[in-house]
Enzyme design. Structure first.
Site, PDB file in Angstrom:
ATOM      1  N   SER A   1       0.824  -1.202   0.000  1.00  0.00           N
ATOM      2  CA  SER A   1       0.000   0.000   0.000  1.00  0.00           C
ATOM      3  C   SER A   1       0.859   1.253   0.000  1.00  0.00           C
ATOM      4  CB  SER A   1      -0.909   0.019   1.229  1.00  0.00           C
ATOM      5  OG  SER A   1      -1.587   1.248   1.340  1.00  0.00           O
TER       6      SER A   1
ATOM      7  N   TYR B   1      -2.582  -0.961  10.334  1.00  0.00           N
ATOM      8  CA  TYR B   1      -2.569  -1.423   8.941  1.00  0.00           C
ATOM      9  C   TYR B   1      -1.276  -1.004   8.245  1.00  0.00           C
ATOM     10  CZ  TYR B   1      -3.806  -1.505   3.962  1.00  0.00           C
ATOM     11  OH  TYR B   1      -3.813  -1.708   2.603  1.00  0.00           O
TER      12      TYR B   1
ATOM     13  N   LYS C   1       1.857  -3.292   6.399  1.00  0.00           N
ATOM     14  CA  LYS C   1       2.272  -3.161   4.999  1.00  0.00           C
ATOM     15  C   LYS C   1       3.755  -2.793   4.899  1.00  0.00           C
ATOM     16  CE  LYS C   1      -1.574  -4.295   3.080  1.00  0.00           C
ATOM     17  NZ  LYS C   1      -1.691  -5.564   2.316  1.00  0.00           N
TER      18      LYS C   1
END
Length: 250
Positions: free
Chosen positions: A142, A155, A159
């Site tokens: 991401s 999150y 990543k």
């Protein structure tokens, strides 16, 4: 253009919705035999199975909770039984939510880490006997790791961890001809976005497209195109890379 993928085999995690679904369908239409998984039974899983049947090939949609090591082993075992090898792995499954960091629970942190990082590790490690010269492992990353988005600390951390894992594995398995790369995705238009209330969707579109050089969101098909490239010999000298598929977002 024939990319030489006909008859190749792939495992795509989390392939029944969104970007994962786009990748699965793009691979299947390019002649790749695909096994994909989903955590819960849903209309999306059933409709994908029907669509893959219409395309033709040795495809399968199976249920697997990637946070469970035993179910990961069973999923890879299914690949071994049906294909005997894997030419491509796409680590797409992941979870995301928006939580103020001060209110982020330990359970939420653990769940995100287990799905977004540990599951990737387990899939790759279990699949090592099925990988060989020319195999390609692609993990979906991401752009958020560069931007740093509020309410997504957990999150974003997962990543970022994938980047380190990817670079180390590229070094370790390069001599065996196995490549490891990451697709760093920007804002992609999926059915989840289409399901938003119109006012919310329009506000989001305006906010983000002003930051994107190409002036639009990406599509799941375009994510699939990037996977095709990393699966093919056109990228045979690319490993350990983070490949941006983000429309030039800044």
């Amino acid at each position: 253009m024939d990319l030489g993928l006909n008859g190749k085999t792939a495992l795509v995690t989390g392939g029944t919705r969104g970007v994962g679904r786009g990748i699965v369908l793009k691979l299947a239409r390019s002649g790749v035999d695909v096994i994909t998984c989903h955590k819960q039974e849903s209309d999306a899983a059933a409709s994908l199975a029907r669509e893959l049947k219409e395309i033709g090939g040795r495809h399968q949609v199976v249920r697997a909770d990637l946070a469970d090591p035993e179910q990961v082993a069973e999923l890879v075992g299914e690949c071994r039984q049906r294909f005997g090898r894997l030419d491509l792995i796409v680590n797409n499954a992941g979870v995301i939510n928006h939580v103020p960091y001060g209110k982020l629970s330990f359970e939420d942190w653990q769940r995100t880490l287990a799905t977004n990082v540990t599951a990737v590790h387990l899939v790759i490690q279990n699949a090592l006997p099925l990988l060989g010269e020319g195999s390609s492992v692609v993990s979906i990353g991401s752009k958020s790791i560069d931007a740093g988005i509020p309410l997504r600390a957990h999150y974003t951390a997962t990543k970022a961890a994938l980047v380190g894992l990817n670079r180390s594995l590229a070094r370790e398995f390069g001599p065996k001809g196995i490549r490891f790369n990451i697709l760093s995705l920007g804002v992609m238009r999926t059915e989840a976005m289409d399901a938003m209330p119109a006012e919310q969707r329009e506000a989001m579109t305006k906010r983000y497209t002003e930051k994107i050089a190409l002036g639009r969101f990406g599509t799941t098909e375009e994510a699939g195109d990037a996977v095709l490239w990393l699966a093919s010999d056109l990228s045979r000298y690319v490993t350990g890379a983070v490949v941006p598929v983000d429309g030039g977002i800044g």
